[in-house]
Scaffold this motif. Structure first.
Motif, PDB file in Angstrom:
ATOM      1  N   LYS A 156      13.916   8.081   4.118  1.00  8.19           N
ATOM      2  CA  LYS A 156      13.976   9.095   5.170  1.00  8.19           C
ATOM      3  C   LYS A 156      15.368   9.182   5.784  1.00  8.19           C
ATOM      4  O   LYS A 156      15.834  10.260   6.153  1.00  8.19           O
ATOM      5  N   THR A 157      16.036   8.034   5.903  1.00  8.93           N
ATOM      6  CA  THR A 157      17.395   8.065   6.449  1.00  8.93           C
ATOM      7  C   THR A 157      18.342   8.800   5.504  1.00  8.93           C
ATOM      8  O   THR A 157      19.387   9.292   5.932  1.00  8.93           O
ATOM      9  N   GLU A 158      17.974   8.882   4.220  1.00 11.51           N
ATOM     10  CA  GLU A 158      18.762   9.625   3.237  1.00 11.51           C
ATOM     11  C   GLU A 158      18.249  11.059   3.095  1.00 11.51           C
ATOM     12  O   GLU A 158      18.663  11.789   2.191  1.00 11.51           O
ATOM     13  N   ASN A 159      17.339  11.455   3.991  1.00 18.44           N
ATOM     14  CA  ASN A 159      16.769  12.810   3.999  1.00 18.44           C
ATOM     15  C   ASN A 159      15.925  13.069   2.746  1.00 18.44           C
ATOM     16  O   ASN A 159      15.936  14.174   2.194  1.00 18.44           O
ATOM     17  N   ILE A 160      15.209  12.038   2.312  1.00 21.12           N
ATOM     18  CA  ILE A 160      14.301  12.153   1.166  1.00 21.12           C
ATOM     19  C   ILE A 160      12.913  11.693   1.596  1.00 21.12           C
ATOM     20  O   ILE A 160      12.768  10.623   2.181  1.00 21.12           O
ATOM     21  N   ASP A 161      11.912  12.508   1.341  1.00 20.97           N
ATOM     22  CA  ASP A 161      10.522  12.136   1.635  1.00 20.97           C
ATOM     23  C   ASP A 161       9.839  11.674   0.363  1.00 20.97           C
ATOM     24  O   ASP A 161      10.034  12.266  -0.713  1.00 20.97           O
ATOM     25  N   LEU A 162       9.041  10.625   0.483  1.00 28.87           N
ATOM     26  CA  LEU A 162       8.223  10.148  -0.634  1.00 28.87           C
ATOM     27  C   LEU A 162       6.761  10.444  -0.308  1.00 28.87           C
ATOM     28  O   LEU A 162       6.224   9.955   0.683  1.00 28.87           O
ATOM     29  N   VAL A 163       6.135  11.274  -1.142  1.00 25.21           N
ATOM     30  CA  VAL A 163       4.720  11.613  -0.962  1.00 25.21           C
ATOM     31  C   VAL A 163       3.914  10.851  -2.005  1.00 25.21           C
ATOM     32  O   VAL A 163       4.120  11.016  -3.210  1.00 25.21           O
ATOM     33  N   LEU A 164       3.011   9.981  -1.531  1.00 20.34           N
ATOM     34  CA  LEU A 164       2.183   9.173  -2.423  1.00 20.34           C
ATOM     35  C   LEU A 164       0.755   9.707  -2.429  1.00 20.34           C
ATOM     36  O   LEU A 164       0.226  10.123  -1.389  1.00 20.34           O
ATOM     37  N   ARG A 165       0.134   9.698  -3.607  1.00 13.44           N
ATOM     38  CA  ARG A 165      -1.260  10.122  -3.728  1.00 13.44           C
ATOM     39  C   ARG A 165      -2.087   8.928  -4.197  1.00 13.44           C
ATOM     40  O   ARG A 165      -1.660   8.182  -5.096  1.00 13.44           O
ATOM     41  N   TYR A 166      -3.255   8.779  -3.571  1.00 10.82           N
ATOM     42  CA  TYR A 166      -4.076   7.585  -3.803  1.00 10.82           C
ATOM     43  C   TYR A 166      -5.441   7.952  -4.380  1.00 10.82           C
ATOM     44  O   TYR A 166      -5.995   9.027  -4.074  1.00 10.82           O
ATOM     45  N   ILE A 196      -2.281   3.802  -6.026  1.00  8.71           N
ATOM     46  CA  ILE A 196      -1.334   4.913  -6.119  1.00  8.71           C
ATOM     47  C   ILE A 196      -1.413   5.520  -7.514  1.00  8.71           C
ATOM     48  O   ILE A 196      -1.259   4.824  -8.518  1.00  8.71           O
ATOM     49  N   TYR A 197      -1.680   6.826  -7.590  1.00 10.62           N
ATOM     50  CA  TYR A 197      -1.706   7.485  -8.892  1.00 10.62           C
ATOM     51  C   TYR A 197      -0.659   8.591  -8.992  1.00 10.62           C
ATOM     52  O   TYR A 197      -0.453   9.183 -10.056  1.00 10.62           O
ATOM     53  N   GLY A 198       0.035   8.878  -7.882  1.00  9.78           N
ATOM     54  CA  GLY A 198       1.059   9.911  -7.902  1.00  9.78           C
ATOM     55  C   GLY A 198       2.159   9.604  -6.906  1.00  9.78           C
ATOM     56  O   GLY A 198       1.893   9.122  -5.797  1.00  9.78           O
ATOM     57  N   ALA A 199       3.401   9.860  -7.300  1.00  6.02           N
ATOM     58  CA  ALA A 199       4.548   9.653  -6.410  1.00  6.02           C
ATOM     59  C   ALA A 199       5.524  10.806  -6.613  1.00  6.02           C
ATOM     60  O   ALA A 199       5.948  11.074  -7.740  1.00  6.02           O
ATOM     61  N   THR A 200       5.847  11.484  -5.538  1.00  5.14           N
ATOM     62  CA  THR A 200       6.756  12.629  -5.614  1.00  5.14           C
ATOM     63  C   THR A 200       7.862  12.466  -4.586  1.00  5.14           C
ATOM     64  O   THR A 200       7.598  12.181  -3.410  1.00  5.14           O
ATOM     65  N   LEU A 245       5.717   1.760  -8.741  1.00  2.00           N
ATOM     66  CA  LEU A 245       5.629   1.546  -7.295  1.00  2.00           C
ATOM     67  C   LEU A 245       4.370   0.760  -6.929  1.00  2.00           C
ATOM     68  O   LEU A 245       4.397  -0.097  -6.041  1.00  2.00           O
ATOM     69  N   GLU A 246       3.263   1.060  -7.614  1.00  2.00           N
ATOM     70  CA  GLU A 246       2.006   0.339  -7.354  1.00  2.00           C
ATOM     71  C   GLU A 246       2.187  -1.159  -7.600  1.00  2.00           C
ATOM     72  O   GLU A 246       1.759  -1.996  -6.792  1.00  2.00           O
ATOM     73  N   LYS A 247       2.830  -1.505  -8.702  1.00  7.18           N
ATOM     74  CA  LYS A 247       3.056  -2.922  -9.021  1.00  7.18           C
ATOM     75  C   LYS A 247       3.980  -3.568  -7.998  1.00  7.18           C
ATOM     76  O   LYS A 247       3.739  -4.688  -7.525  1.00  7.18           O
ATOM     77  N   TRP A 248       5.048  -2.872  -7.644  1.00  7.75           N
ATOM     78  CA  TRP A 248       6.029  -3.426  -6.707  1.00  7.75           C
ATOM     79  C   TRP A 248       5.424  -3.613  -5.321  1.00  7.75           C
ATOM     80  O   TRP A 248       5.585  -4.666  -4.695  1.00  7.75           O
ATOM     81  N   PHE A 249       4.731  -2.594  -4.815  1.00  6.70           N
ATOM     82  CA  PHE A 249       4.186  -2.672  -3.458  1.00  6.70           C
ATOM     83  C   PHE A 249       3.134  -3.770  -3.320  1.00  6.70           C
ATOM     84  O   PHE A 249       2.954  -4.342  -2.250  1.00  6.70           O
TER      85      PHE A 249
END
Length: 448
Positions: free
Chosen positions: A291-301, A307-311, A335-339
């Protein structure tokens, strides 16, 4: 506030139109002037018609003795019935109808409540109130009333790409807000799938779904939009794309998918996301740093929380990218594995110089560049191949120097494969000179 004025000769027809709204419980009488009003909010059409006739002269030269006005405040202006009535009385007084009989009816059949006024414009002496310059006069009055009562300006605004996009407010005009947000998202962002489209729409509490089927034997393929609250629950009835405008339709959105393929360059976004990932300790830290880089991450569960989707939505380049478009290390699975396990943090490689328009990356070329290898070291590559892959060779040469390979003797005998610019081809040069000679001869014309 917008006023629409029409003059006519069917007083009874105007009364019936408003009476039907009231009978269907989609309207109510707010006030009258010189017309009987029992205060119930209903209307006896015949009684009202007789009251109007009492004020009509026996003869008049006016062909259109009545006027029908609708006053439409801005959808975000929420007025009480008393305030609507006061506004209407003041408007009619400034328009010169203070002594004329009129009826004020509030319409509630759509989300944007508004008022209708039925009035006589013929005085008892047979003269008529002039309608000359009504449009400009009415516009000045509505602006004056907006300032006096602190109302929003309801004039049509020109939509520009730099206008702010706002979340849907359930207390406002939902349809208008959805239409505005959808239009601005389409003007501003680049996306290639419905999932990416929905990811950016979700930031403004909107969801889009495909609507395919058959109607009266005809196949149709359309889009339907929904307004949501902050928890993702639907708060509106489905809004067909046709109700919002052509910009929201299937054809327009499909065209944006195609246009985006030619314009998207994932490299700026990938570099920033990779740098943030390298510094982040986990999910919350990763999202906050993005967010500080002005990028949003939208996760779908999924329903069980996986997590099955990351945009990634890069507001700097106005690009919307599924994680897999950036690389498998940015995908939902990674991302699912990392989180869930910090030890599973993806290993990020950020030095690929290949332009990517959003398609899957070329892993073989990426590996070749990373290792500084020479895929054509056997010297069998043709001159055409050398020219076609010149940019790859230059990139490799630069990387070899960065790894300390300063001795260029190892590349001797490769026929200028790693030289800057295209290789010299004698036959091609001779062909080029011949074509130039022919062009000059043609310009001079034939000899007589």
């Amino acid at each position: 506030m917008v006023a629409k004025i029409s003059v006519g000769n069917s007083l009874y027809g105007s009364l019936v139109y408003n009476g039907e709204k009231i009978n269907k419980e989609k309207g109510k009488v707010l006030a009258t002037n010189k017309i009987y009003n029992d205060g119930s909010g209903t209307i006896n059409i015949h009684r009202a018609f007789e009251d109007f006739k009492m004020w009509m002269p026996q003869s008049t030269k006016a062909e259109k003795p009545m006027m029908h006005i609708s006053l439409n405040p801005h959808p975000d202006d929420r007025l009480s019935d008393a305030e609507y009535a006061q506004l209407a009385h003041e408007y009619m007084e400034k328009m010169g109808f203070a002594d004329m009989p009129y009826l004020i009816v509030k319409h509630e059949d759509i989300d944007r409540h508004h008022i209708h006024i039925v009035a006589l414009r013929v005085r008892p002496d047979g003269t008529a109130i002039s309608t000359k310059n009504n449009f400009y006069k009415s516009k000045e009055i509505t602006r004056e009333l907006e300032k006096k009562y602190g109302l929003h300006s309801a004039e049509r605004q020109k939509v520009t790409p730099d206008m702010p996009i706002n979340k849907v407010d359930p207390n406002g005009d939902v349809k208008r807000q959805v239409a505005m947000a959808v239009k601005l998202v389409g003007m501003r962002y680049k996306f290639q799938t419905l999932g990416e489209y929905n990811a950016v729409l979700s930031l403004y509490n909107i969801r889009c779904e495909e609507a395919d089927g058959r109607y009266n034997g005809r196949e149709y393929h359309g889009l339907v939009y929904f307004a949501m609250d902050d928890d993702g629950k639907t708060i509106s009835t489905p809004l067909k794309a046709s109700r919002l405008g052509k910009f929201a339709g299937r054809e327009a959105v499909d065209q944006r998918y195609q246009n985006a393929k030619e314009k998207i360059d994932v490299r700026p976004t990938k570099r920033k996301v990779a740098a943030v990932m390298a510094q982040s300790s986990g999910k919350d830290d990763f999202i906050a740093r993005l967010k500080t880089e002005n990028i949003d991450l939208v996760l779908r569960y999924t329903d069980d929380g996986r997590i099955y989707g990351a945009t990634y939505i890069d507001h700097n380049t106005r690009t919307v990218l599924n994680g897999s478009r950036l690389g498998k290390e940015f995908s939902a699975n990674a991302l699912e594995k990392w989180f869930n396990n910090p030890a599973e943090k993806p290993i990020v490689q950020t030095h690929s110089n290949t332009k990517d328009n959003g398609t899957a990356p070329d892993n073989s070329q990426h590996q070749y560049q990373h290792q500084g290898g020479d895929s054509q070291s056997d010297g069998t590559a043709s001159d055409n191949q050398s020219n076609r892959h010149g940019h790859t060779a230059q990139s490799t040469s630069a990387q070899s120097q960065s790894h300390g390979y300063d001795d260029t003797s190892m590349f001797e005998g490769l026929g200028g494969l790693f030289s800057v610019g295209p290789a010299f081809d004698a036959q091609e040069e001779a062909f080029y000179r011949e074509m130039q000679r022919r062009k000059k001869k043609k310009r001079r014309g034939p000899k007589l």
